[in-house]
Design a protein around this motif. Sequence first.
Motif, PDB file in Angstrom:
ATOM      1  N   VAL A 248       0.814  -1.227   0.000  1.00  0.00           N
ATOM      2  CA  VAL A 248       0.000   0.000   0.000  1.00  0.00           C
ATOM      3  C   VAL A 248       0.844   1.272   0.000  1.00  0.00           C
ATOM      4  O   VAL A 248       0.307   2.357  -0.188  1.00  0.00           O
ATOM      5  N   VAL A 249       2.160   1.154   0.229  1.00  0.00           N
ATOM      6  CA  VAL A 249       3.021   2.336   0.189  1.00  0.00           C
ATOM      7  C   VAL A 249       4.261   2.031  -0.638  1.00  0.00           C
ATOM      8  O   VAL A 249       4.703   0.877  -0.725  1.00  0.00           O
ATOM      9  N   TYR A 250       4.790   3.081  -1.249  1.00  0.00           N
ATOM     10  CA  TYR A 250       6.087   2.955  -1.914  1.00  0.00           C
ATOM     11  C   TYR A 250       7.204   3.246  -0.923  1.00  0.00           C
ATOM     12  O   TYR A 250       8.214   2.556  -0.874  1.00  0.00           O
ATOM     13  N   GLU A 251       6.983   4.289  -0.120  1.00  0.00           N
ATOM     14  CA  GLU A 251       8.010   4.679   0.852  1.00  0.00           C
ATOM     15  C   GLU A 251       7.341   5.163   2.125  1.00  0.00           C
ATOM     16  O   GLU A 251       6.342   5.892   2.079  1.00  0.00           O
ATOM     17  N   LEU A 252       7.868   4.754   3.235  1.00  0.00           N
ATOM     18  CA  LEU A 252       7.400   5.213   4.535  1.00  0.00           C
ATOM     19  C   LEU A 252       8.367   6.272   5.041  1.00  0.00           C
ATOM     20  O   LEU A 252       9.563   6.017   5.164  1.00  0.00           O
ATOM     21  N   SER A 253       7.861   7.473   5.301  1.00  0.00           N
ATOM     22  CA  SER A 253       8.717   8.567   5.775  1.00  0.00           C
ATOM     23  C   SER A 253       8.726   8.598   7.295  1.00  0.00           C
ATOM     24  O   SER A 253       7.666   8.514   7.931  1.00  0.00           O
ATOM     25  N   THR A 254       9.918   8.732   7.852  1.00  0.00           N
ATOM     26  CA  THR A 254      10.067   8.807   9.307  1.00  0.00           C
ATOM     27  C   THR A 254      11.004   9.953   9.643  1.00  0.00           C
ATOM     28  O   THR A 254      11.998  10.170   8.953  1.00  0.00           O
ATOM     29  N   ALA A 255      10.689  10.698  10.684  1.00  0.00           N
ATOM     30  CA  ALA A 255      11.541  11.805  11.105  1.00  0.00           C
ATOM     31  C   ALA A 255      11.538  11.912  12.618  1.00  0.00           C
ATOM     32  O   ALA A 255      10.491  11.761  13.257  1.00  0.00           O
ATOM     33  N   THR A 256      12.706  12.143  13.193  1.00  0.00           N
ATOM     34  CA  THR A 256      12.809  12.451  14.621  1.00  0.00           C
ATOM     35  C   THR A 256      13.481  13.803  14.758  1.00  0.00           C
ATOM     36  O   THR A 256      14.503  14.062  14.109  1.00  0.00           O
ATOM     37  N   THR A 257      12.910  14.665  15.564  1.00  0.00           N
ATOM     38  CA  THR A 257      13.431  16.020  15.742  1.00  0.00           C
ATOM     39  C   THR A 257      13.678  16.277  17.222  1.00  0.00           C
ATOM     40  O   THR A 257      12.759  16.130  18.037  1.00  0.00           O
ATOM     41  N   ALA A 258      14.913  16.642  17.561  1.00  0.00           N
ATOM     42  CA  ALA A 258      15.212  17.033  18.942  1.00  0.00           C
ATOM     43  C   ALA A 258      14.559  18.380  19.212  1.00  0.00           C
ATOM     44  O   ALA A 258      14.764  19.341  18.468  1.00  0.00           O
ATOM     45  N   ILE A 259      13.757  18.456  20.251  1.00  0.00           N
ATOM     46  CA  ILE A 259      13.029  19.673  20.583  1.00  0.00           C
ATOM     47  C   ILE A 259      13.365  20.089  22.013  1.00  0.00           C
ATOM     48  O   ILE A 259      14.041  19.358  22.732  1.00  0.00           O
ATOM     49  N   PRO A 260      12.945  21.289  22.435  1.00  0.00           N
ATOM     50  CA  PRO A 260      13.326  21.789  23.760  1.00  0.00           C
ATOM     51  C   PRO A 260      13.008  20.831  24.901  1.00  0.00           C
ATOM     52  O   PRO A 260      12.109  19.994  24.812  1.00  0.00           O
ATOM     53  N   GLU A 261      13.787  20.987  25.972  1.00  0.00           N
ATOM     54  CA  GLU A 261      13.668  20.202  27.205  1.00  0.00           C
ATOM     55  C   GLU A 261      14.024  18.744  26.982  1.00  0.00           C
ATOM     56  O   GLU A 261      13.462  17.853  27.611  1.00  0.00           O
ATOM     57  N   ASN A 262      14.999  18.512  26.085  1.00  0.00           N
ATOM     58  CA  ASN A 262      15.541  17.177  25.828  1.00  0.00           C
ATOM     59  C   ASN A 262      14.460  16.182  25.425  1.00  0.00           C
ATOM     60  O   ASN A 262      14.472  15.014  25.836  1.00  0.00           O
ATOM     61  N   GLN A 263      13.517  16.647  24.621  1.00  0.00           N
ATOM     62  CA  GLN A 263      12.450  15.792  24.116  1.00  0.00           C
ATOM     63  C   GLN A 263      12.693  15.446  22.645  1.00  0.00           C
ATOM     64  O   GLN A 263      13.501  16.089  21.957  1.00  0.00           O
ATOM     65  N   LEU A 264      11.985  14.444  22.176  1.00  0.00           N
ATOM     66  CA  LEU A 264      12.080  14.023  20.786  1.00  0.00           C
ATOM     67  C   LEU A 264      10.680  14.035  20.184  1.00  0.00           C
ATOM     68  O   LEU A 264       9.737  13.482  20.762  1.00  0.00           O
ATOM     69  N   ALA A 265      10.542  14.701  19.033  1.00  0.00           N
ATOM     70  CA  ALA A 265       9.294  14.659  18.271  1.00  0.00           C
ATOM     71  C   ALA A 265       9.437  13.590  17.199  1.00  0.00           C
ATOM     72  O   ALA A 265      10.425  13.577  16.465  1.00  0.00           O
TER      73      ALA A 265
END
Length: 502
Positions: A248-265
């Motif tokens: 059902v997909v050609y490519e699965l996009s994944t992203a992790t972003t370091a955000i304030p207070e040592n959190q990860l989005a």
Amino acid sequence: MATLPEVHRTVVDGVPVFWVDTPGRRLTARLLFGVGLADETLLTTGISHVIEHLTMRQVGEHPYAANASVGTFVTEFEVSSSPEVVTEHLAKVCRSLAELDLEPLDVERSVIRVEERHRDRGANPVVAWPLSMRYGARGPGLIASPHIAPSRADPTEVADWCRQWFHRANAALVLTGPLPDGLRLPMPDGEPVRRAPPTPLDWSAPGWREIEGGVIVAMFGPRSVALTTGVHVLERRLTKLLRQKLGVVYELSTATTAIPENQLAIGLGSDVENGEVDRMSAAVLYALDALCADGPNAEELAFVRAGFAEDVGSDDFVLYAAYDEAAAWLRGEVSGSAEHVSLLAGDVEAAEVAAAMTAARSTLILGLAEGHRARSLPELPHSPVPEVRGTAFRRRAFAFPARGSRLVLGAEGVTFVAGKAGGPTVTIRFADVVGVSTEPGPEGDGDELLGLRSGAGDSIPIRARDWRGGQAVVDAVRAHVPASLFFPAPEALRFFDAEDQE
């Protein structure tokens, strides 16, 4: 066995320098300033971009590789060449920032507007949507906002922004080799930057809400090797399931972003065909819940470790290691060095990964294309702000809002309900207004449309003629919102397009 690159540190003219040794490679320098979109406001979005353009214009033409860019958290000036050329280029950049030439401001503002129209529309939604869900139209959430400063910033505002952020106390230099002879960084002095982290929105997650198309997962959690490992394992499991098994997909996009207070989005998704949205969303929840319950197996942990070991051996990672240290220092945050050590050593247990992913699962916001829903999750409201109580205004015939829409004016703000019962409900409190865009109505009758915009990222269009007694709402907005927050709407923020106004 792969080893992490050694990041050396020294100081030049009061600016910390982070460098790594890359023999046989041309010298690359990245001069970083701890300012980006996350430090701007709705009305100043793009002002760092304006300064970057003015600076590079002042530096002038160059036959070697050099560029500049503004990111969510950092503005950087990059150059790759011989040590002598790099030294000269960095000095030019510093001198330009110290004495910024504002004469060509109008020309560069026009260039940026053209650039905005022709570049790929908007930020990557897998990166931008989780940030806008967490912060709205503040801090990192502004990554999804059109740039307004290129249309309205005056010379004084640009000069003040340059003095506030572009100085040695807010700068760091990254080099792919030892310091070249004669390196100087003649930039102005300034005060160290102190910033309060933006307050996340309260969505009462987990839940789902409607997006323009496809499926996007947004989750958040403390930055750790366990959470990073879990994201890699989830991505691999879903790729096998969605692409290799279901197709059902050609490519699965994944992203992790370091955000304030040592959190990860965390963002994960795909612009899947509408007919496959339900299958993809069900697969995502199935894979996520299984990972939360049992964690990864030994083969999956070994695969993540092996993949990271491969990354560590690349030239790009060597530069990234120094860049990560410099950017973290600028923002007063924790770098990824400890996490990298643990990833390389495979120092994480399945139970730790399961616990980290379970905590992230509790923050889940699942975005689904219109017409789809997640039966196992509650639907989240269109706005995180409760409705106001006050005077209700009825829609006039042939008005801009859809039939059945209603507008409520209260002492503390405005609520707009689009369409008949069950339509999207948006509330904006006057205290949370970050801007009011203005644009002419489509009939050219002088009845101006106001776009009320909140820090939560919501907007409400208000035009007096659309509502019975609607002038009272317009008057209330102008009475409660400072005049400094009103601005002519750029094309990307208009409710009516040019054809509507002909």
